[in-house]
Design an enzyme around this catalytic site. Structure first.
Site, PDB file in Angstrom:
ATOM      1  CB  SER A   1      -6.416   4.828  -3.969  1.00  0.00           C
ATOM      2  OG  SER A   1      -6.549   4.566  -5.082  1.00  0.00           O
TER       3      SER A   1
ATOM      4  NE  ARG B   1       0.489  -3.460  -9.580  1.00  0.00           N
ATOM      5  CZ  ARG B   1      -0.062  -3.027  -8.516  1.00  0.00           C
ATOM      6  NH1 ARG B   1      -1.406  -2.577  -8.753  1.00  0.00           N
ATOM      7  NH2 ARG B   1       0.279  -3.176  -7.365  1.00  0.00           N
TER       8      ARG B   1
ATOM      9  CG  ASP C   1      -2.108  10.928  -6.116  1.00  0.00           C
ATOM     10  OD1 ASP C   1      -2.017  10.227  -7.198  1.00  0.00           O
ATOM     11  OD2 ASP C   1      -2.887  10.484  -5.144  1.00  0.00           O
TER      12      ASP C   1
ATOM     13  CG  HIS D   1      -2.171   6.848  -6.084  1.00  0.00           C
ATOM     14  ND1 HIS D   1      -3.166   7.570  -5.485  1.00  0.00           N
ATOM     15  CD2 HIS D   1      -2.645   5.611  -6.316  1.00  0.00           C
ATOM     16  CE1 HIS D   1      -4.130   6.840  -5.217  1.00  0.00           C
ATOM     17  NE2 HIS D   1      -3.834   5.733  -5.469  1.00  0.00           N
ATOM     18  CG  ASP D   2       1.842   2.796  -5.142  1.00  0.00           C
ATOM     19  OD1 ASP D   2       0.597   2.648  -4.879  1.00  0.00           O
ATOM     20  OD2 ASP D   2       2.526   2.219  -5.686  1.00  0.00           O
TER      21      ASP D   2
END
Ligand SMILES: CC(=O)SCCNC(=O)CCNC(=O)[C@H](O)C(C)(C)COP(=O)(O)OP(=O)(O)OC[C@H]1O[C@@H](n2cnc3c(N)ncnc32)[C@H](O)[C@@H]1OP(=O)(O)O
Ligand SMILES: N[C@@H](CCO)C(=O)O
Length: 376
Positions: free
Chosen positions: A148, A217, A311, A344-345
């Site tokens: 990232s 968040r 992602d 993505h994570d």
């Protein structure tokens, strides 16, 4: 391998004054550094530099006190084997994990910088890391790896200092953010800026815009994961388990996101979050270099580009583009694509999918010629 061959070290390194890309100077800059694994070789051939993502920090490798955020990848016998390698992780400039950032004291005023902190770029972060490593006597490393935002730093390392690393592993990253990613970042930004607790960024020593940061968040978590994962984990289930429709009924997914928002607020500074988002938004590998292709031409290291097909934030097409450009430039490179419902994570979770190839790349490079494994 006896555990006594491993070291854990945390330190702050003073790098003095730093001239930033925007022309401003930041004085008395300090960098938080963590080291784990074997003693470093003088030629850097067993050193791995880790670059963290947006809310990461220098604690990539767990110690006796606390787990590390990349323990799944790094450790004794793991893909980045601390019985063999010396792993360094540095908190980025502008962060809140010990390196100088907006919550640090401005030497000119004796007060926290807040929004007097200058705008910093990904390139500034890398040049500060270079200064820090020089202070530690490190002039070369075997590999730089990160996901990232960390992947943005990895590529900048290869371009700004082409002979510094023999290998680069940029994961789930891009030459520049898509407009959609900038849009997501701005929604988070607005949540923070419009929170009354923000107080124009001068909220220290108070808790600051906790609600805004939590909402930022929550929104970001949706971009870090996938609809498939949320469907599997939460479906349309209510947190209470009751099917009765109530005014205060809470879906599990809402409860989960609120929990994630609260968790971040406990460990991250809102001003740092804003500065790091801005560094990501404004990052462009090709800026003032005649474009991305010309920029990538400077890279001398071998590159293992890693992409995640699901992602949503850094679409896999961006990693394919990086790989294709590198390949067409005649660089030694490879693209590893994985599939993961974590989206993505996945770079923080799917170690079985990324680890084996990263290990092979670190140990042998792309041509398979192999570097000598330092096993004592
Ligand atoms: C190991 C560390 O110290 S990491 C801390 C530093 N973080 C970083 O450096 C950034 C990189 N790390 C990350 O982004 C994340 O930690 C990841 C991606 C690695 C993993 O994410 P996690 O949030 O740990 O995992 P996950 O998405 O499964 O969420 C689990 C949490 O949600 C909670 N949860 C799950 N379902 C629900 C629900 N329905 N309602 C409320 N909470 C819920 C769990 O209880 C758990 O809470 P906890 O973390 O307080 O124990
Ligand atoms: N989970 C990651 C996502 C950003 O890459 C973080 O919080 O840093």
């Amino acid at each position: 391998m006896p555990i006594s061959t491993r070291i854990f070290e945390k330190k702050k390194v003073s790098v003095g004054s730093v001239r930033l890309e925007n022309g401003e100077t930041l004085s008395q800059v300090e960098v938080a550094v963590e080291a784990a694994g074997r003693e470093p070789e003088a030629d850097g051939s067993n050193i791995v530099l880790v670059c963290h993502a947006l809310t990461g920090d220098a604690h990539a490798v767990g110690d006796q006190e606390q787990p590390g955020w990349w323990d799944g990848l790094i450790g004794p016998g793991k893909s980045i084997d601390t019985n063999l390698y010396h792993v360094l992780t540095l908190n980025v400039l502008g962060g809140c994990g010990g390196t100088t950032g907006p919550a640090s004291t401005n030497p000119a005023t004796g007060q926290p910088y807040g929004t007097d902190f200058p705008v910093v770029s990904i390139r500034d972060m890398v040049s500060v890391q270079k200064r820090c490593l020089e202070k530690l006597g490190i002039r070369r490393v075997e590999m730089v790896i990160g996901g990232s935002m960390g992947g943005m730093l990895v590529l900048e390392w290869g371009i700004l200092y082409p002979t510094f690393a023999r290998k680069l592993v940029p994961i789930a990253t891009a030459a520049a953010l898509t407009p959609t990613a900038i849009a997501f970042n701005d929604i988070g930004r607005q949540a923070i800026l419009t929170d009354p607790g923000y107080q124009q960024g001068s909220y220290y020593p108070g808790s600051g815009p906790v609600q805004g940061l939590a909402v930022a968040r929550m929104m970001a978590m949706v971009t870090y994961r996938t609809p498939q994962l949320f469907e599997k984990r939460f479906s349309r289930n209510l947190q209470s388990g009751r099917s009765v429709i109530q005014p205060d009924s809470l879906f599990q997914v809402e409860s989960y996101l609120r929990h994630q928002g609260k968790k971040l607020v406990q460990r991250f500074d809102a001003n740092s979050y804003l500065y790091l988002l801005k560094a990501m938004d404004t990052h462009d590998l090709g800026r003032n270099r005649g474009g991305v292709e010309t920029a990538l031409a400077a890279i001398e290291a071998e590159v293992l580009v890693v992409g995640i097909r699901e992602d949503q934030l850094f679409p896999v097409q961006q990693q394919r583009e990086l790989y294709t450009l590198l390949k067409n430039l005649g660089k030694k490179c490879e693209l590893l694509e994985i599939s993961s419902e974590y989206g993505h994570d996945a770079f923080l979770v799917e170690y079985e999918k990324t680890g084996p190839r990263i290990r092979q790349f670190l140990d042998q490079g792309l041509n398979g010629a192999g570097i000598e494994r330092r096993i004592s």
